[in-house]
Motif scaffolding. Structure first.
Motif, PDB file in Angstrom:
ATOM      1  N   CYS A  14      15.286  -6.749  -3.845  1.00  0.00           N
ATOM      2  CA  CYS A  14      16.332  -6.049  -4.583  1.00  0.00           C
ATOM      3  C   CYS A  14      17.500  -5.767  -3.660  1.00  0.00           C
ATOM      4  O   CYS A  14      17.318  -5.404  -2.498  1.00  0.00           O
ATOM      5  CB  CYS A  14      15.792  -4.724  -5.128  1.00  0.00           C
ATOM      6  N   TYR A  59      20.501  -5.150 -12.934  1.00  0.00           N
ATOM      7  CA  TYR A  59      20.147  -3.802 -13.367  1.00  0.00           C
ATOM      8  C   TYR A  59      21.372  -2.895 -13.410  1.00  0.00           C
ATOM      9  O   TYR A  59      22.234  -2.976 -12.546  1.00  0.00           O
ATOM     10  CB  TYR A  59      19.131  -3.185 -12.398  1.00  0.00           C
ATOM     11  N   ASP A  79      21.052   0.331 -13.015  1.00  0.00           N
ATOM     12  CA  ASP A  79      20.785   1.333 -11.983  1.00  0.00           C
ATOM     13  C   ASP A  79      20.761   0.703 -10.588  1.00  0.00           C
ATOM     14  O   ASP A  79      20.470  -0.483 -10.431  1.00  0.00           O
ATOM     15  CB  ASP A  79      19.445   2.022 -12.242  1.00  0.00           C
ATOM     16  N   ASN A 105      19.221   0.001  -6.855  1.00  0.00           N
ATOM     17  CA  ASN A 105      17.887  -0.278  -6.324  1.00  0.00           C
ATOM     18  C   ASN A 105      16.922  -0.856  -7.355  1.00  0.00           C
ATOM     19  O   ASN A 105      15.719  -0.639  -7.270  1.00  0.00           O
ATOM     20  CB  ASN A 105      17.296   0.982  -5.668  1.00  0.00           C
ATOM     21  N   CYS A 106      17.463  -1.572  -8.332  1.00  0.00           N
ATOM     22  CA  CYS A 106      16.668  -2.282  -9.345  1.00  0.00           C
ATOM     23  C   CYS A 106      15.740  -1.354 -10.121  1.00  0.00           C
ATOM     24  O   CYS A 106      14.637  -1.745 -10.518  1.00  0.00           O
ATOM     25  CB  CYS A 106      15.886  -3.427  -8.709  1.00  0.00           C
ATOM     26  N   ASN A 107      16.169  -0.155 -10.351  1.00  0.00           N
ATOM     27  CA  ASN A 107      15.384   0.808 -11.117  1.00  0.00           C
ATOM     28  C   ASN A 107      15.621   0.607 -12.610  1.00  0.00           C
ATOM     29  O   ASN A 107      16.691   0.177 -13.022  1.00  0.00           O
ATOM     30  CB  ASN A 107      15.759   2.248 -10.732  1.00  0.00           C
ATOM     31  N   ASN A 108      14.614   0.922 -13.393  1.00  0.00           N
ATOM     32  CA  ASN A 108      14.684   0.946 -14.855  1.00  0.00           C
ATOM     33  C   ASN A 108      14.750  -0.453 -15.464  1.00  0.00           C
ATOM     34  O   ASN A 108      15.819  -0.961 -15.785  1.00  0.00           O
ATOM     35  CB  ASN A 108      15.855   1.806 -15.335  1.00  0.00           C
TER      36      ASN A 108
END
Length: 102
Positions: free
Chosen positions: A40, A65, A67, A69-72
């Motif tokens: 990421c 993404y 978000d 840091n490749c969250n969600n």
């Protein structure tokens, strides 16, 4: 004092690239952003939340993404080569990506 390698040397270390532009149809400010497979990374400054067209190299797909840091995963979009010339959903919203070989 430690010196950082030249940008061209660091770019050569990338596994692949994704072409990103701030405007639709591959216009505005654009760059060929290098990535490492499966890792990421956050888009560079100047492109954060300002991407309207993007496409990875042949043989790659990227999950982008909203978000950092490749969250969600629910706020992500898969992009395959040749890419998307005019983003609808996610236009000017993406912050990070993770790419894989097809």
């Amino acid at each position: 004092m430690c010196e950082l390698p030249a940008i061209t040397e660091r770019a050569a270390e990338a596994d692949g690239h994704i072409f990103i532009c701030t405007d639709a149809n591959w216009s505005g400010s654009c760059t060929d952003y290098g990535f490492t497979a499966g890792v990421c990374s956050n888009f560079p400054q100047g492109f954060q939340d300002d991407i309207s067209s993007l496409g990875p190299d042949a043989g790659w797909f990227c999950n982008v993404y909203i978000d950092y840091n490749c969250n969600n995963d629910q706020s992500s979009l898969r992009v395959d080569n040749p890419g998307i010339a005019s983003l609808g959903w996610g236009n000017d919203a993406f912050s990070s990506l993770q790419c894989f070989r097809t």
